[in-house]
Design a protein around this motif. Structure first.
Motif, PDB file in Angstrom:
ATOM      1  N   UNK A  57      -8.601   9.226  -3.420  1.00  0.00           N
ATOM      2  CA  UNK A  57      -9.184   8.288  -4.377  1.00  0.00           C
ATOM      3  C   UNK A  57      -8.086   7.529  -5.118  1.00  0.00           C
ATOM      4  N   UNK A  58      -7.035   8.244  -5.518  1.00  0.00           N
ATOM      5  CA  UNK A  58      -5.956   7.589  -6.252  1.00  0.00           C
ATOM      6  C   UNK A  58      -5.259   6.537  -5.421  1.00  0.00           C
ATOM      7  N   UNK A  59      -5.000   6.890  -4.169  1.00  0.00           N
ATOM      8  CA  UNK A  59      -4.259   5.974  -3.315  1.00  0.00           C
ATOM      9  C   UNK A  59      -5.014   4.666  -3.146  1.00  0.00           C
ATOM     10  N   UNK A  60      -6.351   4.763  -3.031  1.00  0.00           N
ATOM     11  CA  UNK A  60      -7.119   3.553  -2.777  1.00  0.00           C
ATOM     12  C   UNK A  60      -7.501   2.816  -4.057  1.00  0.00           C
ATOM     13  N   UNK A  61      -7.529   3.524  -5.189  1.00  0.00           N
ATOM     14  CA  UNK A  61      -7.990   2.895  -6.425  1.00  0.00           C
ATOM     15  C   UNK A  61      -6.982   1.859  -6.914  1.00  0.00           C
ATOM     16  N   UNK A  62      -7.464   0.814  -7.602  1.00  0.00           N
ATOM     17  CA  UNK A  62      -6.527  -0.079  -8.267  1.00  0.00           C
ATOM     18  C   UNK A  62      -5.852   0.662  -9.424  1.00  0.00           C
TER      19      UNK A  62
END
Lengths: 651, 501
Positions: free
Chosen positions: B232-237
């Motif tokens: 989730x972190x990697x893809x989140x802005x």
């Protein structure tokens, strides 16, 4: 006096903040004026505090500055304990720091990071003062970590150098291994005493000795032993004792002034200071004292031996520092706390002198540090040479010089000690005297004597370094000569430390030594009756014979003693071992856990497996919903059949 | 003067209203308007602190309105010393997220800003709710804006990440709903404080504990239900990562303290060993995993999981301490340490994700290998990053030290070896954080892209500067944060010590 005590650490802090945040605005001159001014004030105030406590009959100051936090009924405070031990450390720290600040003007004058450097060393002075002035374990840990961080920043000061940023990470991590033990030691103390305040903890030292903790089933240990051993692990990191010593030689990647200030005179002695401060606890555990004694003895001898085969002038001094820290640790283990602090003080002056002298040579040699390309420098740099000779004589314990008194006191103290391991330690420190003289005069001869071995261009430009460099050398040379004779009487045998250090009567080796003490002159005469002086002289003679008289002999000896020489050159293989096992091993373990544990097992089998399972189940279910009416009709008939038969059969 | 204002309702609904207004007002001026609402909300939450009474164990700033009277469901708000710091953290971090998105978000700005404002209101709702249904509604509702934020402004692999995020957290919270409904049938109430008093058998408690555990363990996240977080972190802005790490993870820790411990204390005693083991796995195992990461955001995500291990450790070590001695020495230290750790991690992880955002905005890569020698081009930024990295490694004098210190000390009260495992973070945390710093910040300029980097601008400076001041402030003087917790934590320890069998 309260405001004076408060001002002593705060001035360097203010200097650091001004030079650090506004370095560009105030410029180079502004930055060094502010920081030097601040440290000078702090030094003067430290001397005033010293005077007040020692001669003015001032009371010991033990007050809180502010309450950091209260939780679970435990008060965590920031506060000062100023007694004789503290004022001695404060004066030593601020005076060496002041010299190093001045010296830095010359050493760093071409460096683009000039303001940043001054900011860091002032910040270091602040952190070190907070450490020595602490009146509780938490603040001690604060200062402990803070000096570690500044050391991290300073070793990596030239951050574009790969070797420097490798060394600073290594230094920080090895120190963290020590802090791991230190923090657990604090945990032990808090769990059993319910307080972190020194005075309150020391008052319960006897209870700690009697309390038992079972780390392993069926093997109860005294809590005092466990706590002291854990605290000593912290000291082993900071004061670079075997096997946590590996960071100190590499720390020489930092600029020379900080090698003198942080990695010789002050920060690395924090562990020694801490143990002396904790003397009421360590006295409760002979096991811990014995461990301290043996570790110190190994460090003192083993690291000195490595110093003999080093070629980098700073590394020789670095290994010498390791060895001398070992001497101090031995003194602590023998309950000769006052001798340890005494050696800490004399060492701070003569080792800072030697480092700054090495730095002066490095400046003159245009940042060449390899002694194989030096030689004959005494003709070009007379002040550096003479001060280096003074520093060397003090280091090897030449009778009358400061190091003689402190080192002889340690050797004699160990001789009297009855702690298990004292016999072993005595031989280590005695042989260490010969080794010290050998590597010290090897360095002196290779650098300043013999034929010049540098290239022609460097030789033509050789000249004495500027006054900002030589004045600190001269100012440090004075105490290197006299401070031993001047202070041995009161410091060691006059009960000078008073309440700040506690020694049980059965451990009190200094008292036994004091029975035969009749002034510093008598101590020198007495010294000639022991073996240490002759061992030191033998070391000098051998060094002269091998490196001046018969220069070919060194190589032949290295050839003949190939295995030994290799072990020393490899520094016993600690670096390789740690690199393979901990650094590479840790990274590899992380990689395996990440790939196998997280990606394959948890994500691959469990998470995505569950999704696949749901998908497959849904795929099977889908066949039931074919859309053909006769499938549904058949299912209904089947259902009715089953229901009917169940009703009939159960009735 | 604020004493009779409905401050909690204001803190919840003002940003939600603001979000709707920002959404409707269009792209023009969306940033300014959003900042205005974020600051106004922060201003509303300040009197919660200044007017907080540290002498009472009762809930404060209570608001009560019947909502669905036939099921005894009420709009019931109130806070104590456990929720107050988290509400302040939420309103503070939202301001920074709005400023940080100022320059880096170019498409659909108003929707972006509105999502964060609405999310803020909902998150404050979670921390302020005293009714289980209200709590559940807020707890679930926050998934929607976060789902949108990652889905709309996220990276290339965002669909996988959002699905994983949504399913994981949803699965957990559905079981929580089951537990809450069961409790309702046992007691006839959804009032959290009354639920704390319901007597339950051991079997009931175990099932309820496990159901709640799943919801909160996923959220915080604990090993082994943590793998959604790095994705989730990697893809989140950047803003999404900040809120996710700084606030949303804390709901797991908050849930344990507010629901699990007081509702099922005997089950807690029964399962404490397992909980502590999972916490220590998080600290040690995840510490090693973090060491192996090649992606900056993943590294910080794993670091978050490892740091959250201290929150759960501080929370569950309480059971050992309560069992050990009648005065439960060390238990308060553990819980307060856990809360401090939540607040501190909120600040530090936010700062680190913002730092990655600063780099990503310029280089459009998160790979550590693409960087090297950033300090040469961005000295001011490098100073900030080194400061936050050191606080992430638990440097005394920064907030990162306080919580870990307290939890380790508390753990030592219970058992030496547990404390030793927890203290390994001193080494591991420093290793993965500072090794990252070495590879990204220090060294010679690695490539021409790094050489061409420009240092942070005034907006970025303000954001990082505010965080730096807070991190240092709490590290040098945590007393103002800790002292509001005492009554609530005392009450909690008493509840934990009291068997409900």
């Amino acid at each position: 006096m309260e405001s004076v005590y408060l001002a002593i650490p705060l001035f360097p802090l203010a200097g650091a903040i001004i030079a650090g945040l506004f370095g560009r605005q105030i410029g180079r001159v502004g930055a060094h004026t502010v920081t030097i001014g601040a440290v000078a004030i702090s030094f003067v105030l430290s001397v005033i505090a010293f005077w007040h406590i020692v001669f003015g009959g001032g009371a010991v100051y033990n007050e809180s500055v502010y309450t950091w936090m209260v939780s679970d009924g435990i008060t965590f405070e920031i506060g000062f304990l100023v007694d004789r031990l503290t004022v001695l450390m404060m004066t030593t720290v601020t005076s060496v720091s002041l010299m190093v600040h001045i010296y830095t003007i010359g050493y760093m004058h071409e460096d683009p990071g000039y303001q940043r450097f001054f900011s860091y060393i002032s910040l270091f002075t602040f952190a070190m003062l907070m450490l020595v002035m602490a009146n509780n374990f938490m603040q001690l840990f604060f200062g402990w970590e803070a000096v570690g961080v500044v050391s991290y920043l300073l070793i990596g000061f030239w951050y574009t150098r790969e070797s420097a940023i490798f060394a600073n990470l290594k230094a920080f991590l090895v120190n963290r291994v020590g802090d791991f033990g230190f923090l657990l030691g604090i945990g032990a103390i808090l769990a059993w005493t319910g307080t972190l305040d020194y005075a309150a903890v020391f008052a319960q030292a006897g209870d700690l000795a009697n309390a038992r903790i079972e780390l392993f089933d069926g093997a109860p240990w005294s809590v005092a032993t466990v706590a002291c051993l854990l605290l000593f692990v912290g000291a082993m990191g900071k004061s670079a004792q075997v096997p946590l010593h590996v960071w100190l030689p590499d720390s020489m990647e930092g600029p020379t002034p900080i090698s003198a200030l942080i990695h010789a005179a002050t920060m690395v002695t924090a562990g020694i200071f801490m143990l002396a401060r904790m003397s009421p606890l360590f006295e409760m555990s002979e096991t811990a004292l014995s461990f301290v004694l043996v570790i110190g003895a190994i460090t003192a001898l083993a690291m000195g031996l490595v110093g003999i085969v080093q070629h980098d002038i700073k590394r020789v001094v670095a290994y010498s520092t390791l060895s001398q820290l070992g001497y101090m640790t031995v003194a602590l283990g023998a309950s000769a706390y006052s001798a340890a602090i005494f050696h800490l003080m004399t060492h701070a002056f003569f080792k800072a002198l030697l480092f700054l002298g090495a730095g002066s040579v490095i400046i003159a040699m245009h940042h060449e540090q390899d002694m194989r390309r030096m030689g004959g420098l005494r003709r070009y740099m007379p002040i550096t040479y003479i001060t280096a000779v003074i520093g060397s004589l003090a280091l090897i314990g030449f009778p009358g010089f400061s190091g003689f008194f402190s080192k002889d006191a340690i050797i004699e103290g160990v001789h009297y000690s009855g702690i298990p391991g004292a016999g072993f330690a005595y031989w280590c420190v005695l042989i260490g005297v010969f080794v010290t003289a050998l590597y010290t005069f090897r360095m002196l001869f290779l650098t300043f004597h013999g034929e010049p071995r540098m290239d022609e261009h460097t030789r033509e430009h050789l000249h004495e370094t500027p006054l900002v460099v030589t004045i600190p050398l001269i100012l440090l040379a004075i105490p290197s000569v006299i401070i031993g004779a001047w202070t041995i009487g009161p410091l060691l045998f006059g009960g000078w430390f008073g309440e700040s250090i506690l020694v049980l009567p059965e451990h009190d080796v200094m008292a036994k030594l004091g029975e035969g003490f009749h002034g510093w002159w008598g101590f020198i005469i007495h010294g000639f009756q022991g073996p240490a002086v002759y061992l030191a002289l033998a070391g000098v003679v051998v060094a002269w014979y091998v490196w001046i008289r018969r220069p070919d002999l060194a190589d032949r000896a290295a050839e003949r003693l190939r295995p030994v020489h290799r072990i020393l050159e490899k520094k016993y293989g600690f670096d390789e071992l740690y690199q393979t096992v901990f650094a590479d091993g840790g990274r590899r373990l992380g990689g395996v856990l990440s790939r196998v544990g997280d990606q394959r097992i948890i994500d691959g089998w469990v998470v995505n497996g569950a999704a696949r399972l749901v998908g497959r189940g849904a795929g099977l279910m889908r066949h039931l919903q074919s859309g053909y009416l006769y499938h549904y009709a058949f299912a209904m008939i089947l259902g009715v059949l089953v229901a009917l038969s169940w009703v009939v059969l159960s009735a | 003067m604020f004493a009779d204002w409905p401050l909690l309702s204001l803190s919840i609904w003002l940003p939600i209203l603001g979000g709707v207004i920002v959404l409707m007002s269009g792209e023009q001026g969306a940033r300014r308007l959003a900042l205005l609402f974020a600051i106004a909300t922060f201003a509303v939450t300040i009197p919660l602190y200044t007017g907080f009474d540290t002498t009472t164990q009762a809930m404060q700033f209570r608001e009560f309105l019947p909502w669905l009277p036939s099921f005894n469901i009420n709009y019931h708000l109130g806070i104590d010393g456990i929720s107050l710091p988290l509400i302040l953290l939420t309103s503070f971090i939202t301001i920074l997220v709005v400023i940080a998105g100022w320059g880096s978000i170019e498409k659909r700005v108003s929707q972006y800003m509105a999502s964060f404002l609405i999310l803020e209101g909902v998150m404050i709702g979670v921390f302020a709710a005293l009714d289980a249904v209200l709590f559940y509604v807020f707890f679930e509702a926050q998934l929607i804006p976060m789902f949108l934020i990652i889905g709309a402004w996220g990276g290339p692999n965002r669909v996988y990440a959002t699905l994983k995020f949504f399913l994981y957290t949803f699965l957990g919270s559905v079981l929580m709903l089951v537990a809450l409904v069961y409790l309702y049938y046992q007691s006839g109430t959804f009032d959290l404080q009354e639920l704390h008093l319901v007597r339950l058998s051991m079997t009931e408690q175990i099932w309820i504990f496990l159901a709640l555990f799943l919801a909160f363990a996923v959220k915080i996240p604990m090993w082994p239900v943590h793998t959604w977080l790095p994705d989730a972190h990697v893809e989140a802005p950047t803003g999404g990562s900040v809120i996710l790490a700084a606030i949303m993870l804390k709901m797991g820790g908050y849930g344990f303290l507010r629901l699990s411990l007081p509702i099922a204390p005997d089950a807690g005693h029964e399962l404490a060993g397992l909980m502590i083991a999972l916490s220590l796995i998080a600290v040690v195992y995840i510490g090693f995993v973090a060491l192996a990461q090649k992606d900056l955001k993943k590294l910080i995500a794993y670091s978050s999981i490892s740091h959250m291990g201290f929150v759960t450790l501080g929370t569950f070590i309480v059971f050992l301490l309560v069992a050990e001695s009648p005065d439960a020495a060390g238990a308060r230290l553990g819980v307060e340490g856990a809360i401090v750790q939540m607040v501190s991690h909120g600040l530090i992880s936010a700062a680190l994700f913002l730092c990655v955002g600063v780099l990503y905005d310029r280089m459009h890569t998160r790979m550590i290998a693409d960087y090297g020698g950033v300090v040469n081009a961005m000295p001011v930024f490098a100073s900030f990053l080194v400061l936050f990295a050191l606080s992430n490694a638990g440097l005394p004098g920064t907030s990162g030290f306080v919580g870990e210190f307290m939890v380790i000390l508390a753990t030592f009260h219970a058992n030496f070896w547990l404390a030793a495992l927890a203290a390994l973070t001193l080494i591991l945390g420093a290793a993965y954080t500072l090794w990252m710093v070495k590879r990204v910040v220090f060294g010679p300029v690695a490539n021409e892209n790094v050489g061409a980097l420009r240092d942070i601008g005034p907006r970025e400076f303000v954001v990082l500067g505010l965080l730096a001041v807070t991190v240092l402030g709490l590290g040098l003087w945590p007393a103002p944060l800790v002292e509001v917790m005492h009554p609530a934590v005392d009450k909690l320890i008493a509840q934990v010590a009291q068997s409900k069998l």
